[in-house]
Design a protein around this motif. Structure first.
Motif, PDB file in Angstrom:
ATOM      1  N   PRO A 289     -30.750  26.665 -38.220  1.00 55.72           N
ATOM      2  CA  PRO A 289     -29.349  26.233 -38.305  1.00 55.72           C
ATOM      3  C   PRO A 289     -28.805  25.610 -37.022  1.00 55.72           C
ATOM      4  O   PRO A 289     -27.909  24.765 -37.083  1.00 55.72           O
ATOM      5  CB  PRO A 289     -28.600  27.527 -38.651  1.00 55.72           C
TER       6      PRO A 289
ATOM      7  N   ILE B 268     -33.846  30.732 -40.383  1.00 62.56           N
ATOM      8  CA  ILE B 268     -33.422  31.431 -41.608  1.00 62.56           C
ATOM      9  C   ILE B 268     -34.605  31.354 -42.576  1.00 62.56           C
ATOM     10  O   ILE B 268     -35.012  30.256 -42.973  1.00 62.56           O
ATOM     11  CB  ILE B 268     -32.168  30.771 -42.227  1.00 62.56           C
TER      12      ILE B 268
ATOM     13  N   TYR C 136     -33.792  31.244 -47.426  1.00 62.63           N
ATOM     14  CA  TYR C 136     -33.880  30.121 -48.381  1.00 62.63           C
ATOM     15  C   TYR C 136     -35.330  29.927 -48.832  1.00 62.63           C
ATOM     16  O   TYR C 136     -35.608  29.630 -49.998  1.00 62.63           O
ATOM     17  CB  TYR C 136     -33.385  28.812 -47.762  1.00 62.63           C
TER      18      TYR C 136
ATOM     19  N   CYS D  17     -24.535  30.514 -49.537  1.00 60.99           N
ATOM     20  CA  CYS D  17     -25.636  29.767 -48.896  1.00 60.99           C
ATOM     21  C   CYS D  17     -25.110  28.826 -47.809  1.00 60.99           C
ATOM     22  O   CYS D  17     -25.745  28.652 -46.773  1.00 60.99           O
ATOM     23  CB  CYS D  17     -26.406  28.957 -49.936  1.00 60.99           C
ATOM     24  N   PHE D  18     -23.950  28.219 -48.065  1.00 63.72           N
ATOM     25  CA  PHE D  18     -23.367  27.335 -47.057  1.00 63.72           C
ATOM     26  C   PHE D  18     -22.827  28.127 -45.862  1.00 63.72           C
ATOM     27  O   PHE D  18     -22.787  27.633 -44.737  1.00 63.72           O
ATOM     28  CB  PHE D  18     -22.243  26.478 -47.668  1.00 63.72           C
TER      29      PHE D  18
ATOM     30  N   TYR E  15     -24.086  30.935 -44.747  1.00 64.25           N
ATOM     31  CA  TYR E  15     -25.128  31.704 -44.078  1.00 64.25           C
ATOM     32  C   TYR E  15     -25.517  31.148 -42.700  1.00 64.25           C
ATOM     33  O   TYR E  15     -25.637  31.927 -41.742  1.00 64.25           O
ATOM     34  CB  TYR E  15     -26.354  31.813 -44.987  1.00 64.25           C
ATOM     35  N   PRO E  16     -25.724  29.828 -42.541  1.00 59.42           N
ATOM     36  CA  PRO E  16     -26.071  29.324 -41.199  1.00 59.42           C
ATOM     37  C   PRO E  16     -25.046  29.680 -40.119  1.00 59.42           C
ATOM     38  O   PRO E  16     -25.436  30.149 -39.046  1.00 59.42           O
ATOM     39  CB  PRO E  16     -26.205  27.809 -41.406  1.00 59.42           C
TER      40      PRO E  16
ATOM     41  N   ARG F 107     -25.605  33.209 -39.195  1.00 56.60           N
ATOM     42  CA  ARG F 107     -26.841  33.427 -38.430  1.00 56.60           C
ATOM     43  C   ARG F 107     -26.653  33.077 -36.954  1.00 56.60           C
ATOM     44  O   ARG F 107     -27.210  33.717 -36.077  1.00 56.60           O
ATOM     45  CB  ARG F 107     -27.967  32.559 -39.031  1.00 56.60           C
ATOM     46  N   ILE F 108     -25.841  32.039 -36.704  1.00 59.01           N
ATOM     47  CA  ILE F 108     -25.655  31.574 -35.327  1.00 59.01           C
ATOM     48  C   ILE F 108     -24.495  32.296 -34.634  1.00 59.01           C
ATOM     49  O   ILE F 108     -24.625  32.780 -33.514  1.00 59.01           O
ATOM     50  CB  ILE F 108     -25.371  30.037 -35.315  1.00 59.01           C
TER      51      ILE F 108
ATOM     52  N   ARG G 249     -24.527  36.989 -36.311  1.00 62.69           N
ATOM     53  CA  ARG G 249     -25.677  37.898 -36.166  1.00 62.69           C
ATOM     54  C   ARG G 249     -26.186  37.989 -34.725  1.00 62.69           C
ATOM     55  O   ARG G 249     -26.530  39.076 -34.254  1.00 62.69           O
ATOM     56  CB  ARG G 249     -26.803  37.453 -37.101  1.00 62.69           C
ATOM     57  N   ILE G 250     -26.194  36.879 -34.021  1.00 62.84           N
ATOM     58  CA  ILE G 250     -26.663  36.900 -32.629  1.00 62.84           C
ATOM     59  C   ILE G 250     -25.760  37.797 -31.785  1.00 62.84           C
ATOM     60  O   ILE G 250     -26.232  38.592 -30.971  1.00 62.84           O
ATOM     61  CB  ILE G 250     -26.740  35.463 -32.062  1.00 62.84           C
TER      62      ILE G 250
END
Lengths: 107, 152
Positions: free
Chosen positions: A33, A50, A53, B66-67, B69-70, B73-74, B77-78
């Protein structure tokens, strides 16, 4: 051809393959990402990947193949009462497996 | 943009939560008595009528997730990992899994609710219960994670 009869087969296969995807690292691809890039190989220096997916794509692909194969067999195979039970047992079992694998986050 | 998506995702999730809970209640709390309590009236709807709406809402909530999630993650979660907060990360990992398994179940869920088949009541009930548990868990974990990291 009644394609609907393979829906329970697809669901069961999806759960089984999805539960296998994480422990066996079977993701079809990874998404990075931070750089907005898909890759089939692990990349370095581009932030965390990730895998989710890729696990879903793997499970969809494998379940699709199993379902397509089931269409080649007699109708009685996919309309067997076996699927009636397996289609709801498989998600519960897959969830238990995945919770067990996630235990590393709670110790 | 992400904030708007997060709000829409939350609204879709609330609608889905209502629909799947109502369907599960209709399966589990049926009553034949003439005088019905509030709970019995809540459960006295036709559960099959919710099926298509639940499928559409589930897919919509999933795609929006899903959109989202990135950025999670950045941006989330970090930070959680840097703070040593492993439990929130773990409960979110499980959310990913139950949401994905619920998505994979939808074809079977549709088939057993919409096709006229004998002896499917237990399968319908168990698939609906799984989806209801999946949606409730995902909703609560999403809410907790959002509260932990803050908004925006």
């Amino acid at each position: 051809m009644n394609i609907k009869r393979i829906y329970p087969v697809f669901a069961t296969a999806f759960c089984i393959f999805y539960a296998m995807a994480e422990p066996f690292k079977l993701q079809l691809f990874m998404y990075y990402p931070a750089v907005g890039k898909f890759s089939t190989e692990a990349l370095t220096g581009v932030g965390p990947p990730i895998n989710w997916y890729g696990w879903i794509a793997f499970a969809v692909l494998c379940a699709g193949v199993v379902s397509a194969l089931m269409l080649c067999f007699p109708k009685s195979w996919s309309e067997n009462k076996f699927w009636l039970t397996l289609s709801w047992v498989s998600p519960f079992m897959a969830t238990l497996v995945l919770i067990y694998l996630a235990r590393v986050w709670f110790v | 943009m992400i904030t708007a998506l997060l709000i829409i995702h939350g609204l879709v999730a609330v609608t889905l939560l209502g629909a799947i809970t109502h369907q599960a209640a209709a399966l589990l709390w049926t009553s034949r008595s003439a005088r019905k309590s509030f709970v019995e009236k809540y459960g006295s709807v036709q559960p099959a009528s919710f099926t298509n709406a639940i499928i559409v809402l589930y897919i919509l909530a999933f795609v929006l997730g899903c959109f989202l999630y990135p950025p999670y993650r950045i941006d989330v979660r970090i930070v959680l990992e840097d703070l040593g907060l492993k439990t929130p990360t773990g409960i979110f990992e499980i959310k990913e899994h139950v949401a994905a398994l619920g998505l994979g179940l939808l074809p079977a869920y549709w088939y057993y609710w919409k096709e006229s088949l004998p002896d499917v009541q237990k399968t319908r009930t168990m698939l609906t219960v799984y989806l209801a548990l999946s949606v409730w868990y995902s909703f609560l974990v999403g809410h907790i994670l959002n509260n932990l990291r803050g908004f925006g």
